[in-house]
Motif scaffolding. Structure first.
Motif, short mmCIF file in Angstrom:
data_model
loop_
_atom_site.label_atom_id
_atom_site.label_comp_id
_atom_site.label_asym_id
_atom_site.label_seq_id
_atom_site.Cartn_x
_atom_site.Cartn_y
_atom_site.Cartn_z
N VAL A 6 0.84 -1.20 0.00
CA VAL A 6 0.00 0.00 0.00
C VAL A 6 0.87 1.25 0.00
O VAL A 6 0.59 2.21 -0.73
N MET A 7 1.93 1.25 0.80
CA MET A 7 2.83 2.39 0.83
C MET A 7 3.48 2.63 -0.53
O MET A 7 3.58 3.77 -0.99
N ILE A 8 3.91 1.59 -1.18
CA ILE A 8 4.53 1.72 -2.51
C ILE A 8 3.52 2.25 -3.51
O ILE A 8 3.80 3.13 -4.32
N TYR A 9 2.30 1.74 -3.45
CA TYR A 9 1.23 2.17 -4.36
C TYR A 9 0.93 3.66 -4.17
O TYR A 9 0.86 4.42 -5.13
N VAL A 10 0.79 4.08 -2.93
CA VAL A 10 0.50 5.49 -2.63
C VAL A 10 1.68 6.36 -3.06
O VAL A 10 1.49 7.45 -3.60
N TYR A 11 2.90 5.89 -2.85
CA TYR A 11 4.09 6.62 -3.26
C TYR A 11 4.08 6.84 -4.78
O TYR A 11 4.34 7.92 -5.26
N GLU A 12 3.77 5.79 -5.52
CA GLU A 12 3.72 5.89 -6.98
C GLU A 12 2.60 6.82 -7.44
O GLU A 12 2.77 7.58 -8.39
N PHE A 21 1.47 9.35 -5.76
CA PHE A 21 1.95 10.69 -5.44
C PHE A 21 2.88 11.19 -6.52
O PHE A 21 2.75 12.32 -7.00
N HIS A 22 3.83 10.36 -6.93
CA HIS A 22 4.78 10.78 -7.96
C HIS A 22 4.09 11.00 -9.30
O HIS A 22 4.46 11.90 -10.05
N ALA A 23 3.11 10.21 -9.60
CA ALA A 23 2.37 10.39 -10.85
C ALA A 23 1.62 11.72 -10.83
O ALA A 23 1.46 12.37 -11.87
N SER A 24 1.17 12.14 -9.66
CA SER A 24 0.44 13.41 -9.56
C SER A 24 1.36 14.61 -9.71
O SER A 24 0.91 15.72 -9.98
N LEU A 25 2.66 14.43 -9.53
CA LEU A 25 3.62 15.53 -9.63
C LEU A 25 4.05 15.81 -11.06
O LEU A 25 4.68 16.83 -11.32
N ILE A 26 3.70 14.92 -11.97
CA ILE A 26 4.10 15.10 -13.36
C ILE A 26 3.45 16.37 -13.88
O ILE A 26 2.24 16.53 -13.84
N GLN A 27 4.30 17.30 -14.30
CA GLN A 27 3.79 18.58 -14.81
C GLN A 27 3.27 18.38 -16.22
O GLN A 27 3.88 17.75 -17.04
N GLY A 28 2.17 18.96 -16.46
CA GLY A 28 1.59 18.90 -17.78
C GLY A 28 0.26 19.60 -17.77
O GLY A 28 -0.35 19.83 -16.72
N GLU A 29 -0.17 19.96 -18.92
CA GLU A 29 -1.44 20.65 -19.03
C GLU A 29 -2.57 19.64 -18.92
O GLU A 29 -2.52 18.57 -19.52
N GLU A 30 -3.55 20.01 -18.12
CA GLU A 30 -4.69 19.12 -17.98
C GLU A 30 -5.49 19.14 -19.28
O GLU A 30 -5.73 20.19 -19.86
N THR A 31 -5.85 17.97 -19.72
CA THR A 31 -6.69 17.89 -20.91
C THR A 31 -7.99 17.23 -20.52
O THR A 31 -8.02 16.30 -19.71
N TYR A 32 -9.06 17.76 -21.06
CA TYR A 32 -10.37 17.23 -20.77
C TYR A 32 -10.99 16.70 -22.06
O TYR A 32 -10.87 17.33 -23.10
#
Length: 108
Positions: A8-14, A16-27
């Motif tokens: 669970v800790m590894i999953y949450v860590y990943e 978190f890191h995926a959420s830090l990826i900078q990029g423009e939100e596309t809808y």
């Protein structure tokens, strides 16, 4: 039990890191433009005045509260159109009601 906690800790860590990826939100939908929101709030103000709405504070503060609520989510253009349709229906109903009240002998 310990392995599950580590997983669970590894999953949450990943995550978190995926959420830090900078990029423009596309809808995948057409997000409403600022001008569409402004037209909606103008329509809302007109409808509330026609209904003789008397907010506890000022009409501007009352509309500002609607702005805060509606700005919490990304609305699509079709959502704005739906709200315009609703306001138009309220306006027509209010007009029909006021005509009936002013002329009670008039048939519907």
């Amino acid at each position: 039990s310990l392995n599950l906690a580590q997983a669970v800790m590894i999953y949450v860590y990943e995550l978190f890191h995926a959420s830090l990826i900078q990029g423009e939100e596309t809808y995948p939908w057409q997000v409403a433009r600022h001008a569409e929101f402004e037209q909606l709030f103008a329509h809302l103000g007109q409808t509330l005045e026609q209904l003789d709405t008397r907010p506890a504070t000022t009409m501007e503060n009352y509309i500002a509260r609607f702005r805060r609520v509606l700005s919490r989510m990304p609305l699509e253009s079709r959502d704005i159109k739906l709200l315009h349709t609703l306001l138009g229906a309220v306006k027509r109903r209010a007009e029909a009601t006021s005509q009936t009240v002013s002329n009670p002998n008039q048939a519907r």
